[in-house]
Every structure is written in structure tokens, then in C-alpha cells.
Scaffold this motif. Structure first.
Motif, PDB file in Angstrom:
ATOM      1  N   ALA A  20     -36.981  14.236 -24.935  1.00  0.00           N
ATOM      2  CA  ALA A  20     -37.864  14.620 -26.045  1.00  0.00           C
ATOM      3  C   ALA A  20     -39.250  13.996 -25.924  1.00  0.00           C
ATOM      4  O   ALA A  20     -40.175  14.405 -26.632  1.00  0.00           O
ATOM      5  N   LEU A  21     -39.413  13.006 -25.034  1.00  0.00           N
ATOM      6  CA  LEU A  21     -40.726  12.416 -24.807  1.00  0.00           C
ATOM      7  C   LEU A  21     -41.608  13.386 -24.026  1.00  0.00           C
ATOM      8  O   LEU A  21     -41.138  14.080 -23.126  1.00  0.00           O
ATOM      9  N   SER A  22     -42.892  13.387 -24.323  1.00  0.00           N
ATOM     10  CA  SER A  22     -43.819  14.264 -23.603  1.00  0.00           C
ATOM     11  C   SER A  22     -44.329  13.630 -22.323  1.00  0.00           C
ATOM     12  O   SER A  22     -44.909  14.307 -21.480  1.00  0.00           O
ATOM     13  N   SER A  23     -44.130  12.334 -22.154  1.00  0.00           N
ATOM     14  CA  SER A  23     -44.628  11.621 -20.977  1.00  0.00           C
ATOM     15  C   SER A  23     -43.722  11.850 -19.771  1.00  0.00           C
ATOM     16  O   SER A  23     -42.498  11.802 -19.880  1.00  0.00           O
ATOM     17  N   LEU A  24     -44.339  12.071 -18.605  1.00  0.00           N
ATOM     18  CA  LEU A  24     -43.576  12.216 -17.371  1.00  0.00           C
ATOM     19  C   LEU A  24     -43.071  10.869 -16.877  1.00  0.00           C
ATOM     20  O   LEU A  24     -42.016  10.799 -16.237  1.00  0.00           O
ATOM     21  N   TYR A  25     -43.820   9.807 -17.163  1.00  0.00           N
ATOM     22  CA  TYR A  25     -43.379   8.461 -16.785  1.00  0.00           C
ATOM     23  C   TYR A  25     -43.536   7.544 -17.999  1.00  0.00           C
ATOM     24  O   TYR A  25     -44.527   6.829 -18.138  1.00  0.00           O
ATOM     25  N   PRO A  26     -42.581   7.566 -18.922  1.00  0.00           N
ATOM     26  CA  PRO A  26     -42.693   6.725 -20.122  1.00  0.00           C
ATOM     27  C   PRO A  26     -42.519   5.251 -19.778  1.00  0.00           C
ATOM     28  O   PRO A  26     -41.564   4.867 -19.092  1.00  0.00           O
ATOM     29  N   ALA A  27     -43.462   4.447 -20.236  1.00  0.00           N
ATOM     30  CA  ALA A  27     -43.405   3.002 -20.013  1.00  0.00           C
ATOM     31  C   ALA A  27     -43.590   2.295 -21.347  1.00  0.00           C
ATOM     32  O   ALA A  27     -44.490   2.630 -22.114  1.00  0.00           O
ATOM     33  N   THR A  28     -42.744   1.323 -21.630  1.00  0.00           N
ATOM     34  CA  THR A  28     -42.843   0.589 -22.895  1.00  0.00           C
ATOM     35  C   THR A  28     -43.136  -0.890 -22.700  1.00  0.00           C
ATOM     36  O   THR A  28     -43.511  -1.570 -23.637  1.00  0.00           O
ATOM     37  N   TYR A  29     -42.956  -1.398 -21.477  1.00  0.00           N
ATOM     38  CA  TYR A  29     -43.189  -2.818 -21.206  1.00  0.00           C
ATOM     39  C   TYR A  29     -44.623  -2.993 -20.718  1.00  0.00           C
ATOM     40  O   TYR A  29     -45.020  -2.415 -19.708  1.00  0.00           O
ATOM     41  N   LEU A  30     -45.395  -3.786 -21.446  1.00  0.00           N
ATOM     42  CA  LEU A  30     -46.818  -3.960 -21.172  1.00  0.00           C
ATOM     43  C   LEU A  30     -47.088  -5.356 -20.631  1.00  0.00           C
ATOM     44  O   LEU A  30     -46.529  -6.341 -21.119  1.00  0.00           O
ATOM     45  N   ALA A  31     -47.945  -5.429 -19.624  1.00  0.00           N
ATOM     46  CA  ALA A  31     -48.433  -6.704 -19.111  1.00  0.00           C
ATOM     47  C   ALA A  31     -49.954  -6.658 -19.196  1.00  0.00           C
ATOM     48  O   ALA A  31     -50.621  -6.155 -18.286  1.00  0.00           O
ATOM     49  N   GLY A  32     -50.500  -7.146 -20.308  1.00  0.00           N
ATOM     50  CA  GLY A  32     -51.924  -6.977 -20.550  1.00  0.00           C
ATOM     51  C   GLY A  32     -52.215  -5.507 -20.804  1.00  0.00           C
ATOM     52  O   GLY A  32     -51.658  -4.888 -21.700  1.00  0.00           O
ATOM     53  N   THR A  33     -53.079  -4.930 -19.961  1.00  0.00           N
ATOM     54  CA  THR A  33     -53.383  -3.511 -20.087  1.00  0.00           C
ATOM     55  C   THR A  33     -52.531  -2.654 -19.165  1.00  0.00           C
ATOM     56  O   THR A  33     -52.619  -1.420 -19.199  1.00  0.00           O
ATOM     57  N   ALA A  34     -51.716  -3.293 -18.337  1.00  0.00           N
ATOM     58  CA  ALA A  34     -50.878  -2.539 -17.388  1.00  0.00           C
ATOM     59  C   ALA A  34     -49.581  -2.114 -18.065  1.00  0.00           C
ATOM     60  O   ALA A  34     -48.909  -2.917 -18.727  1.00  0.00           O
ATOM     61  N   GLU A  35     -49.251  -0.844 -17.908  1.00  0.00           N
ATOM     62  CA  GLU A  35     -47.982  -0.326 -18.404  1.00  0.00           C
ATOM     63  C   GLU A  35     -47.022  -0.257 -17.219  1.00  0.00           C
ATOM     64  O   GLU A  35     -47.210   0.554 -16.315  1.00  0.00           O
ATOM     65  N   LEU A  36     -46.011  -1.103 -17.229  1.00  0.00           N
ATOM     66  CA  LEU A  36     -45.187  -1.278 -16.046  1.00  0.00           C
ATOM     67  C   LEU A  36     -44.050  -0.267 -15.969  1.00  0.00           C
ATOM     68  O   LEU A  36     -44.045   0.610 -15.128  1.00  0.00           O
ATOM     69  N   TRP A  37     -43.083  -0.399 -16.845  1.00  0.00           N
ATOM     70  CA  TRP A  37     -41.958   0.522 -16.843  1.00  0.00           C
ATOM     71  C   TRP A  37     -41.280   0.467 -18.204  1.00  0.00           C
ATOM     72  O   TRP A  37     -41.719  -0.225 -19.105  1.00  0.00           O
ATOM     73  N   ARG A  38     -40.216   1.160 -18.317  1.00  0.00           N
ATOM     74  CA  ARG A  38     -39.559   1.304 -19.614  1.00  0.00           C
ATOM     75  C   ARG A  38     -38.403   0.321 -19.747  1.00  0.00           C
ATOM     76  O   ARG A  38     -37.575   0.196 -18.851  1.00  0.00           O
ATOM     77  N   ILE A  39     -38.347  -0.375 -20.900  1.00  0.00           N
ATOM     78  CA  ILE A  39     -37.181  -1.211 -21.204  1.00  0.00           C
ATOM     79  C   ILE A  39     -36.694  -0.974 -22.639  1.00  0.00           C
ATOM     80  O   ILE A  39     -35.730  -1.599 -23.069  1.00  0.00           O
ATOM     81  N   ASP A  40     -37.363  -0.080 -23.373  1.00  0.00           N
ATOM     82  CA  ASP A  40     -36.967   0.261 -24.741  1.00  0.00           C
ATOM     83  C   ASP A  40     -36.425   1.692 -24.729  1.00  0.00           C
ATOM     84  O   ASP A  40     -37.034   2.595 -24.138  1.00  0.00           O
ATOM     85  N   TRP A  41     -35.308   1.914 -25.452  1.00  0.00           N
ATOM     86  CA  TRP A  41     -34.586   3.174 -25.328  1.00  0.00           C
ATOM     87  C   TRP A  41     -34.172   3.706 -26.692  1.00  0.00           C
ATOM     88  O   TRP A  41     -34.112   2.961 -27.683  1.00  0.00           O
ATOM     89  N   LEU A  42     -33.851   4.998 -26.695  1.00  0.00           N
ATOM     90  CA  LEU A  42     -33.340   5.663 -27.897  1.00  0.00           C
ATOM     91  C   LEU A  42     -32.130   6.505 -27.512  1.00  0.00           C
ATOM     92  O   LEU A  42     -32.217   7.356 -26.620  1.00  0.00           O
ATOM     93  N   TYR A  43     -31.017   6.251 -28.187  1.00  0.00           N
ATOM     94  CA  TYR A  43     -29.802   7.043 -28.030  1.00  0.00           C
ATOM     95  C   TYR A  43     -29.342   7.478 -29.419  1.00  0.00           C
ATOM     96  O   TYR A  43     -29.518   6.753 -30.397  1.00  0.00           O
ATOM     97  N   THR A  44     -28.723   8.636 -29.486  1.00  0.00           N
ATOM     98  CA  THR A  44     -28.109   9.084 -30.741  1.00  0.00           C
ATOM     99  C   THR A  44     -26.797   9.785 -30.419  1.00  0.00           C
ATOM    100  O   THR A  44     -26.544  10.173 -29.272  1.00  0.00           O
TER     101      THR A  44
END
Length: 407
Positions: free
Chosen positions: A353-377
Motif C-alpha cells: 500500500a506504500l507508494s514508495s519503491l524503496y521505503p526507508a524508515t531508519y534515518l541517520a541524519g539526512t540519510a535514509e538508510l533502510w526500513r525497520i518499521d513495519w505494518l501488519y494487519t
């Protein structure tokens, strides 16, 4: 010419039968032709085969043994980047370039699911939201409103509650409802221990900022709901912890849930139907890479067991819960990590359901590294919109904001 002479001539001209080639010889001829390889070919072949073996080992070992834990920390996108780079130099291996490119294509397909790329966004469109849909926000606040990274001592973010209001959610699933003891020094340069945790009480502020909302708290998790809260409880991990991890650390004796709970379950009456919201923050993955050290191996093993206990507590509770369920939060788990296999099959990953091709939630300053936050239902919950708004410098995590309805 007689028939006898013709038979003799045919026998003489017929080629003698070739000895049958064994399977090992046939494989060697397929993999390596008789032509001598140059160093470039040898390097490309070695790197390609080595990466294939790594991917196979990762698929088998990730999430199953703490000995593989340091390798799980690789950037997930490498599962596509490495074969792509090798494919770019594969033409240098002229004698076997087509074989190597085929091998790399297979390797990319095998690792594609661990890359963090949201392929489904290319074809999936969430259904439009009905009139009864609600908005849910999940966010790791990074020690609530505490600016613990500043050099001037403890300061607090005046825009913290303004950001929460901007998310405009009916239900908030918030993590790290605590402060860190900055008197112990820079937490980034030391290992997290129980004595660094400082319990906080912000209920008066929350009731003032969110009048009419109902509040549930357990451990470091807190849920705010515009709808009535029917029941709530923290999921105790101790039944799945090993014996040496069951005792409460001395520093948390007065706040036992700060150690025993990593997920808060809140049952909420949403327009006449009870929905269970699971607010999760699973402990960090093993970070020790010096596996030659017994101490490092023991630390990784202990952390792995605690993470598995948290996943198993969630899985057991959801498996026994007849209500529609929403699980969201900071799993401290990248797409490369296989531990998510411990979640129950009943849950559906809502990443498409996300519109992003590479969703990233973990931030290091201004760098968006990768995803570590999730949604399940559970399947009876429909997600109509799912986005990852920025944290405006308040946290090293993006928030998750979703519009959903219950069928």
C-alpha cells in the motif's frame, strides 16, 4: 558388390562408439570450457559464485542462528546492487559470460525479497477509503521529547506535540515513552543497559494536549485513542525467555514492564467493533561482529533469544485473538533479516500500500538508510492509504501513518 561386401564396408566406415562421459566431466565442460581463463574471467567467476553462496547461506541462516547475526546488518539493497554490478563486468569473462550472467540473474531473483524494494507498488492500488475509515499513526519517538543528542545537556523539543497533532490520527501507537540518563555520558558510544532508562509520566501533558483521548501505557509503549479503550495489557515475554534472562534487572525492579514488555496490546471499540492494536518496539539486533570472541558470541546469542521471545509473544497472542488486529511499530528488523518468519501466517504485510519503491524508515541524519518499521494487519482490516512522513528532526525514525477500515 555382394551383400556381404556391403556389410563389411559399412562396418569399416562406421565410427567406433565413443566412451560414455560421466556426469562430473559434463558439469566441468559446462562450467569451464577447455579454453584457458584469464585473470579477469577468474575474478568475475569467483565473485559471482561467492555471492551466490552468500545469498543461499543467508536465506538458510538468517533469523535462525545468532552466528549469522553480524551479516544480517548489511544494507538490504546490496541483494540487488551486487549482482547488478557483477553483471556489468560479466562480459569481461568472455568464455563463460552467458553462463555467469544467467547465474547472476538467478542470484538476484533469490535475493530480491530481502532487498527492501517494494515491487508491488508498481501495480497495486489501495481501495478508496469508506466513510467509517480511521487514521492510525505509529512512531518511535526516540526518547519522547528529550533532545538527548545535544551537548548542552538535557533539552526538550517544543515542537514534539505539534508534530503529533500534525499526524492527525484517531489512534497513536507511540514507542520509547521514556528518557535516557545522559549523566552516564554519550549513549551512542556505549552499550544500552537497564540503568540508562528513566521512567517518565507525561499523562497530564497528554490529557491537556489530546482532550477526549483515552490512554494506555505499558513499559515503553503508549497508545492514545479517540475511541474507547476496552482493555489493554503488555505482552509478557518471560515465558519465551531463557532462564538466565527471566530475572528483572536491579535497575528496573520498580518498573518491571520496562524489561518484560516490548509490545502493548490495546483493544479499542472502533465504531462498535473491537479491534486489537499491537504497539511494538522489538529490541535491537545483535551488533557484535567479533565472532572470534566468546563474549561477543554470547552477547549476540542473548540478544537473539530476547528478540525471538518478543516475536513469539506477539505471535502467540495474535494467534489466540479472535479480534481484527493491527500490528505496527519499530521491529528493529530490516528487510534482509529473516526473523519476521516468526510472525503468524494470519498477518498480512501491508507494504504494497506504500507508494514508495524503496521505503526507508531508519534515518541517520539526512540519510535514509533502510526500513525497520513495519505494518501488519489481519485480512479483515483494509489499508486504504499508507505513508511514511518525515520526523522533522525529532527522531531517527520516520512515522507510519495509515488510513484503514474493518470489514
Amino acid at each position: 558388390m555382394s551383400d556381404r561386401d556391403a556389410a563389411i564396408e559399412e562396418q569399416l566406415t562406421t565410427a567406433p562408439p565413443q566412451p560414455e562421459t560421466d556426469w562430473a566431466t559434463r558439469v566441468r565442460r559446462f562450467v569451464r570450457p577447455r579454453r584457458r581463463w584469464c585473470w579477469g574471467t577468474k575474478l568475475v567467476v569467483t565473485a559471482s559464485v561467492a555471492w551466490l553462496l552468500f545469498v543461499l547461506c543467508h536465506l538458510l541462516a538468517s533469523g535462525r542462528t545468532s552466528l549469522w547475526a553480524p551479516l544480517e546488518l548489511i544494507p538490504p539493497l546490496l541483494f540487488l546492487v551486487v549482482p547488478a554490478l557483477l553483471m556489468a563486468v560479466a562480459p569481461l569473462a568472455r568464455p563463460v559470460r552467458w553462463r555467469i550472467m544467467s547465474l547472476l540473474l538467478v542470484t538476484a531473483v533469490l535475493g530480491a525479497g530481502r532487498s527492501g524494494v517494494n515491487y508491488a507498488t508498481l501495480w497495486y492500488t489501495p481501495p478508496p477509503a469508506p466513510s467509517g475509515a480511521i487514521t492510525v499513526a505509529a512512531w518511535n519517538t526516540e526518547f519522547w521529547d528529550q533532545d538527548w543528542r545535544t551537548a548542552e545537556g538535557d533539552r526538550y523539543s517544543p515542537g514534539f506535540y505539534a508534530y503529533l497533532h500534525k499526524l492527525n490520527a484517531d489512534v497513536y501507537l507511540l514507542m520509547e515513552y521514556l528518557y535516557v540518563d545522559t549523566r552516564a555520558g554519550d549513549m551512542r558510544s556505549q552499550r544500552w543497559t537497564a540503568d540508562l532508562a528513566m521512567r517518565i509520566d507525561k499523562l497530564a501533558e497528554l490529557r491537556r494536549e489530546f482532550p477526549g483521548y483515552h490512554i494506555a501505557v505499558s513499559g515503553e509503549q503508549i497508545t492514545l485513542s479517540r475511541f474507547p479503550i476496552v482493555a489493554h495489557r503488555g505482552l509478557d515475554m518471560r515465558p519465551w525467555l531463557p532462564a538466565d534472562q527471566k530475572p528483572i534487572p536491579e535497575a528496573l525492579r520498580d518498573w518491571q514492564e520496562g524489561y518484560t514488555v516490548e509490545t502493548l496490546r490495546t483493544d479499542i471499540d472502533v465504531n462498535g467493533k473491537v479491534v486489537s492494536f499491537y504497539d511494538a518496539q522489538i529490541s535491537q539486533p545483535p551488533l557484535e561482529w567479533r565472532l572470534y570472541s566468546a563474549e561477543s558470541r554470547d552477547i549476540n546469542f542473548s540478544r537473539t533469544l530476547r528478540r525471538e521471545a518478543s516475536y513469539r509473544a506477539i505471535s502467540a497472542d495474535i494467534a489466540a485473538n479472535p479480534n481484527p488486529a493491527v500490528l505496527a511499530g519499530d521491529f528493529n528488523t530490516s528487510p534482509a533479516m529473516g526473523i519476521r518468519r516468526l510472525l503468524p501466517e494470519r498477518l498480512v504485510d501491508r507494504t504494497p500500500a506504500l507508494s514508495s519503491l524503496y521505503p526507508a524508515t531508519y534515518l541517520a541524519g539526512t540519510a535514509e538508510l533502510w526500513r525497520i518499521d513495519w505494518l501488519y494487519t489481519t485480512p479483515d482490516v483494509t489499508v486504504h492509504r499508507y505513508e511514511l512522513p518525515g520526523s522533522e528532526g525529532l527522531s531517527d525514525h520516520r512515522a507510519q501513518r495509515m488510513v484503514m477500515s474493518v470489514s
